[in-house]
Design an enzyme around this catalytic site. Structure first.
Site, PDB file in Angstrom:
ATOM      1  N   GLU A   1       0.825  -1.225   0.000  1.00  0.00           N
ATOM      2  CA  GLU A   1       0.000   0.000   0.000  1.00  0.00           C
ATOM      3  C   GLU A   1       0.854   1.268   0.000  1.00  0.00           C
ATOM      4  O   GLU A   1       0.620   2.202   0.759  1.00  0.00           O
ATOM      5  CB  GLU A   1      -0.983   0.000   1.185  1.00  0.00           C
ATOM      6  CG  GLU A   1      -2.083  -1.033   0.997  1.00  0.00           C
ATOM      7  CD  GLU A   1      -3.205  -0.927   2.022  1.00  0.00           C
ATOM      8  OE1 GLU A   1      -3.311   0.095   2.701  1.00  0.00           O
ATOM      9  OE2 GLU A   1      -3.979  -1.895   2.110  1.00  0.00           O
TER      10      GLU A   1
HETATM   11  C1  LIG Z   1       2.784  -9.419   0.310  1.00  0.00           C
HETATM   12  C2  LIG Z   1       2.353  -8.390  -0.655  1.00  0.00           C
HETATM   13  C3  LIG Z   1       0.999  -8.186  -0.890  1.00  0.00           C
HETATM   14  C4  LIG Z   1       0.591  -7.273  -1.869  1.00  0.00           C
HETATM   15  N1  LIG Z   1      -0.734  -7.187  -2.202  1.00  0.00           N
HETATM   16  C5  LIG Z   1      -1.081  -6.489  -3.322  1.00  0.00           C
HETATM   17  C6  LIG Z   1      -2.404  -6.562  -3.835  1.00  0.00           C
HETATM   18  O1  LIG Z   1      -3.284  -7.225  -3.279  1.00  0.00           O
HETATM   19  N2  LIG Z   1      -2.690  -5.890  -4.971  1.00  0.00           N
HETATM   20  C7  LIG Z   1      -1.751  -5.147  -5.634  1.00  0.00           C
HETATM   21  O2  LIG Z   1      -2.047  -4.581  -6.665  1.00  0.00           O
HETATM   22  N3  LIG Z   1      -0.480  -5.035  -5.140  1.00  0.00           N
HETATM   23  C8  LIG Z   1      -0.125  -5.701  -4.024  1.00  0.00           C
HETATM   24  N4  LIG Z   1       1.166  -5.615  -3.557  1.00  0.00           N
HETATM   25  C9  LIG Z   1       2.101  -4.662  -4.153  1.00  0.00           C
HETATM   26  C10 LIG Z   1       2.494  -3.558  -3.146  1.00  0.00           C
HETATM   27  O3  LIG Z   1       1.356  -2.833  -2.779  1.00  0.00           O
HETATM   28  C11 LIG Z   1       3.550  -2.566  -3.640  1.00  0.00           C
HETATM   29  O4  LIG Z   1       3.006  -1.686  -4.546  1.00  0.00           O
HETATM   30  C12 LIG Z   1       4.683  -3.161  -4.321  1.00  0.00           C
HETATM   31  O5  LIG Z   1       5.193  -4.230  -3.570  1.00  0.00           O
HETATM   32  C13 LIG Z   1       5.793  -2.141  -4.535  1.00  0.00           C
HETATM   33  O6  LIG Z   1       6.532  -2.583  -5.620  1.00  0.00           O
HETATM   34  P1  LIG Z   1       7.917  -3.361  -5.481  1.00  0.00           P
HETATM   35  O7  LIG Z   1       7.824  -4.305  -4.341  1.00  0.00           O
HETATM   36  O8  LIG Z   1       8.188  -3.891  -6.818  1.00  0.00           O
HETATM   37  O9  LIG Z   1       8.942  -2.237  -5.064  1.00  0.00           O
HETATM   38  P2  LIG Z   1       9.614  -1.162  -6.013  1.00  0.00           P
HETATM   39  O10 LIG Z   1       8.579  -0.331  -6.649  1.00  0.00           O
HETATM   40  O11 LIG Z   1      10.614  -1.816  -6.872  1.00  0.00           O
HETATM   41  O12 LIG Z   1      10.343  -0.263  -4.937  1.00  0.00           O
HETATM   42  C14 LIG Z   1      11.582  -0.666  -4.355  1.00  0.00           C
HETATM   43  C15 LIG Z   1      12.024   0.401  -3.353  1.00  0.00           C
HETATM   44  O13 LIG Z   1      12.185   1.659  -4.012  1.00  0.00           O
HETATM   45  C16 LIG Z   1      11.475   2.660  -3.288  1.00  0.00           C
HETATM   46  N5  LIG Z   1      11.042   3.683  -4.234  1.00  0.00           N
HETATM   47  C17 LIG Z   1      10.366   3.539  -5.388  1.00  0.00           C
HETATM   48  N6  LIG Z   1      10.169   4.721  -5.956  1.00  0.00           N
HETATM   49  C18 LIG Z   1      10.711   5.659  -5.151  1.00  0.00           C
HETATM   50  C19 LIG Z   1      10.832   7.076  -5.176  1.00  0.00           C
HETATM   51  N7  LIG Z   1      10.342   7.823  -6.155  1.00  0.00           N
HETATM   52  N8  LIG Z   1      11.472   7.683  -4.161  1.00  0.00           N
HETATM   53  C20 LIG Z   1      11.987   6.972  -3.146  1.00  0.00           C
HETATM   54  N9  LIG Z   1      11.908   5.640  -3.068  1.00  0.00           N
HETATM   55  C21 LIG Z   1      11.276   4.991  -4.052  1.00  0.00           C
HETATM   56  C22 LIG Z   1      10.331   1.934  -2.627  1.00  0.00           C
HETATM   57  O14 LIG Z   1       9.879   2.638  -1.496  1.00  0.00           O
HETATM   58  C23 LIG Z   1      10.993   0.621  -2.248  1.00  0.00           C
HETATM   59  O15 LIG Z   1      11.672   0.790  -1.039  1.00  0.00           O
HETATM   60  C24 LIG Z   1       1.558  -6.494  -2.558  1.00  0.00           C
HETATM   61  C25 LIG Z   1       2.932  -6.674  -2.271  1.00  0.00           C
HETATM   62  C26 LIG Z   1       3.324  -7.615  -1.352  1.00  0.00           C
HETATM   63  C27 LIG Z   1       4.789  -7.811  -1.130  1.00  0.00           C
END
Ligand SMILES: Cc1cc2nc3c(=O)[nH]c(=O)nc-3n(C[C@H](O)[C@H](O)[C@H](O)COP(=O)(O)OP(=O)(O)OC[C@H]3O[C@@H](n4cnc5c(N)ncnc54)[C@H](O)[C@@H]3O)c2cc1C
Length: 775
Positions: free
Chosen positions: A458
């Site tokens: 989220e």
């Molecule tokens: C267990 C789990 C359940 C989930 N459930 C759902 C769901 O039901 N539906 C759904 O659609 N999604 C879901 N998600 C997705 C979740 O909501 C996140 O959006 C997603 O995990 C973030 O993408 P990423 O993990 O690829 O991280 P990335 O986007 O690759 O980010 C990696 C890091 O970079 C940081 N970062 C990225 N951009 C910036 C910026 N501009 N400035 C500073 N820092 C930045 C982030 O904070 C993070 O620390 C889920 C994820 C998990 C792990």
């Protein structure tokens, strides 16, 4: 009069005329400034604009104004439960806690056991937010939060599985945007658990930057139920989708394109949300991720060229392209509840159980909670939990007042999950090996393992802190910036002039207030008449910090302009100040709502002093790292004319907080109110509670024995023999001996750590139930 004085006087007179005569001011100042302002406006995509527009501004607006109206805050009604909601917590939620636990779900079933899933569906846990007319519970946001928090104190998989359908998912989207037909069809089925929903936004190539999803729907003609219709051919690849692997109803976000102009004249229609039954041919669902052994259902799903009718768009074809706005608006409310509530649940369990353990567990003949080294983390746990629960309650209450607090929900999501993680990490250090060895008797390890999930979902926390809290707050909550932007976009000189000069007065006012607050220690700022005398100084300090934040934010927007968006370290620290002001406001409000219990004051003081010190450190960080040294120096002179204020809580205060956690009291019960407390001593938490209750008396009896032994009145090799000798010597009574025995038995049970056969008990766990019972 000298020539210089004449010049100064003439210039002043010209300035007064230009500023005072509106048409002149507009022509000579506002018009050229509008042209300059338009050039400074940060470029904003449609999705960014929709994110800015989503939700409402509430108390965050006051905090950002530099002049918070504390009376308004104190007049906000205290969140309360209806009799029906209270009964659901005391009965159905209590029962669900009794039949679900982290060990069974993570180690044996890799899911909620089937009978627990059935209970969840049958008792309406999946329809907490669905109105009664559709068969749901229609609970308040506060009640919803209480349910999730209680479940999190027992079983993280149960909390996640209940929380997701009730937050940002098909039900929430349908309620706000669905057609009557969609609502009538799906909501009753969702409320009864006949449909398991999930929502798929995240794509492997679009995580945090979710608006960049490459998933696409092409508007085209196709055959549907033997008829040719205009529909969509959708191709997607989603991952991390909670409840996805068992879902029957997939909420899907994709970018809709209309190359043949079948819907209108826009080729790129925009992000669109549809509801797709997972039984539709071409929908691939079912495989699972394993997110840190948190066994709630979560996995990828995908489809290629799956043809579906336009009626599947949530809200029907007219809502095509409105998906991002819908998601942002729902996020503003949903994010206020789900993760703040579960993180507070984990933290309450850690606080209550770790405090008890620190009293029951002795080393060096002393309960470990009495060592100064342990007092430090215990104090952090107590102060953090007090503040977390305050923010959770106030924020859920605001949603019940009709707010969709987008900036506040980001503050709560970030800070409550971060503080939750800090609490559980401190608890792990205190509990030692008992927290590290997993097993049915470990009540802490799974929270420690799984809290990083709350940090990531989220809106991942680093992104939320760096980009969202201040980035959105500065525009959304500011009393003038949105008005200026709108006027500049519309090239409306009159409106721009009004907003701009209102803004100038606002900046000058905040500068004076910040400086005056700085040189007087805010001593002359007013505190609300209705506030408890022992908390008044905090209102004054918060008003001072609010003026300082507002002033530094305005200067930063002026000096750094659009580049502020990329200066994430500055933006994050300013967000930290805004967040601290919000968390402190919630804490003061809670103290009033609770009826000012004097016994809670150490918790309140610790939380407030810690947060104020953090806010001052964050603001100091902005100033010393300011991209322009001259501006940084100027800010420092205004904001911290006498140096950096607000020391962190003292050791003495920390000692008082730690003492609250290691002795039974009403304050401890209030701190951990709403958690699941099993009564049976065969349950690890029930046993810990019993041992904790017995500890003070047992310690007093042990002290008598030690004194008698030291005086040479009794002598024995073992503690049991010593107690027996003490009874014989009439130093303690038979009942006291029995109490000691009972405490020793309970303590042995509490400190016991699970051990397993070579295969870590897998074959035993997999054996059919009767065999397991026999084993
Ligand atoms: C267990 C789990 C359940 C989930 N459930 C759902 C769901 O039901 N539906 C759904 O659609 N999604 C879901 N998600 C997705 C979740 O909501 C996140 O959006 C997603 O995990 C973030 O993408 P990423 O993990 O690829 O991280 P990335 O986007 O690759 O980010 C990696 C890091 O970079 C940081 N970062 C990225 N951009 C910036 C910026 N501009 N400035 C500073 N820092 C930045 C982030 O904070 C993070 O620390 C889920 C994820 C998990 C792990």
């Amino acid at each position: 009069m000298s020539t210089a004085a004449w010049i100064v006087l003439t210039l002043a007179a010209v300035a007064i005329v230009v500023l005072g005569v509106a048409p002149l001011r507009r022509a000579l100042l506002s018009r050229p400034l509008l042209a300059w302002y338009r050039g400074q406006l940060p470029t904003m995509s449609q999705t960014e604009q929709e994110a800015i527009d989503a939700g409402t501004v509430w108390w965050d607006g006051d905090l950002f104004s530099g002049r918070p109206d504390w009376n308004k805050l104190l007049a906000v009604p205290k969140p309360a439960l209806t009799a029906e909601e209270q009964s659901f917590l005391d009965n159905e939620t209590e029962q669900l806690c009794a039949i679900a636990n982290d060990w069974e779900t993570t180690q044996i079933y890799q899911d909620l056991p089937p009978h627990v899933w059935q209970f969840v569906k049958d008792k309406g846990f999946l329809g907490l937010i669905i109105p009664k007319r559709y068969g749901g519970k229609e609970f308040s946001a506060y009640a919803h939060s209480q349910v999730i928090m209680k479940l999190a104190t027992r079983c993280s998989a149960a909390a996640a599985s209940v929380m997701v359908p009730n937050s940002l998912g098909p039900a929430e989207l349908l309620l706000h945007y669905g057609t009557e037909e969609q609502k009538n069809h799906y909501l009753p089925r969702l409320a009864k658990g006949l449909e398991i929903p999930c929502f798929g936004l995240t794509n492997p190539n679009a995580g945090s930057d979710a608006a960049a999803i490459p998933d696409v729907g092409i508007v085209c003609k196709g055959t549907w139920e033997d008829r040719e219709i205009v529909g969509m051919r959708v191709t997607w690849e989603k991952r991390y989708i909670t409840l996805g692997p068992i879902s029957t109803l997939l909420g899907l976000a994709f970018r809709l394109r209309d190359p043949d102009g079948l819907l209108g004249n826009r080729e790129d229609v925009g992000i669109t949300c549809a509801l797709v039954p997972t039984a539709t041919p071409g929908v691939n669902i079912g495989r699972r991720h394993n997110p840190l052994n948190a066994v709630f259902q979560n996995g990828p799903n995908w489809g290629k060229d799956v043809f579906m009718p336009l009626d599947w768009i949530i809200g029907g074809p007219k809502m095509a392209g409105q998906g991002w706005r819908m998601l942002m608006e729902c996020l503003a409310a949903g994010r206020s509840i789900s993760l703040p509530s579960s993180a507070t649940g984990y933290a309450k369990l850690a606080a209550r159980a770790t405090g008890a353990y620190a009293r029951v567990r002795s080393q060096f003949k002393t309960p470990i909670g009495k060592f100064e080294g342990i007092e430090e983390p215990l104090a952090r746990i107590g102060g953090n939990v007090y503040m977390m629960d305050s923010a959770r309650r106030m924020t859920a209450g605001s949603v019940d007042l009709g707010e969709k607090p987008s900036v506040i929900s980001a503050i709560c999501k970030y800070h409550l999950t971060e503080r939750g993680r800090a609490v559980v990490t401190d608890a792990m250090d205190i509990v030692g090996g008992k927290g590290i060895c997993l097993g049915p008797n470990n009540w802490l390890g799974r929270s420690y393992q799984q809290l990083p999930i709350a940090i990531t979902v989220e809106g991942a926390n680093i992104l939320t802190r760096s980009l969202i809290i201040f980035g959105q707050g500065a525009i959304r909550c500011h009393p003038y910036v949105l008005k200026e932007m709108a006027a500049a976009k519309a090239r409306d000189v009159v409106a721009f002039d009004r907003a701009l000069f209102g803004h100038v007065r606002h900046v000058i006012g905040n500068k004076l207030r910040a400086f005056f607050g700085g040189i007087t220690g805010a001593a002359f700022f007013s505190a609300p008449a209705g506030a408890a005398p022992e908390t008044r100084a905090y209102y004054r300090r918060l008003s001072r910090m609010s003026a300082a934040l507002a002033f530094v934010a305005d200067v930063s927007m002026l000096v750094l302009g659009g580049s502020l968006k990329r200066r994430e370290k500055i933006s994050a620290r300013l967000g930290d100040v805004l967040s601290a002001l919000y968390l402190c406001s919630a804490t003061l409000k809670r103290y009033e709502d609770d009826g000012r219990p004097a016994a809670d004051l150490p918790l309140l003081h610790w939380a407030m002093q810690d947060a104020l010190a953090r806010a001052a450190t964050a603001l100091h960080g902005v100033i010393v790292n300011y991209p322009s040294r001259v501006v940084g120096l100027g800010l420092r002179l205004v904001v911290f004319p006498l140096g950096r204020p607000y020391a962190p809580p003292s050791d003495r205060l920390g000692h008082e907080v730690a003492r609250l956690l290691i002795a039974p009291s009403a304050a401890r019960d209030r701190l951990t109110d709403g958690m699941y407390l099993p009564k049976s001593e065969s349950d690890p938490i029930g046993c810990l509670e019993a041992a904790f209750e017995a500890a003070p008396q047992a310690e007093a009896i042990e002290a008598k024995l030690r004194a008698a032994a030291k005086a040479g009145d009794i002598e024995a090799a073992s503690p049991e023999d010593l107690a027996r000798a003490a009874v014989a010597a009439r130093i303690i009574t038979v009942e006291e001996e029995a109490r000691l025995k009972r405490f020793a038995k309970l303590r042995d049970e509490v400190i016991r750590v699970d051990h397993f056969p070579q295969d870590l008990g897998v074959s035993e766990a997999r054996a059919p139930a009767p065999q397991r019972a026999a084993a």
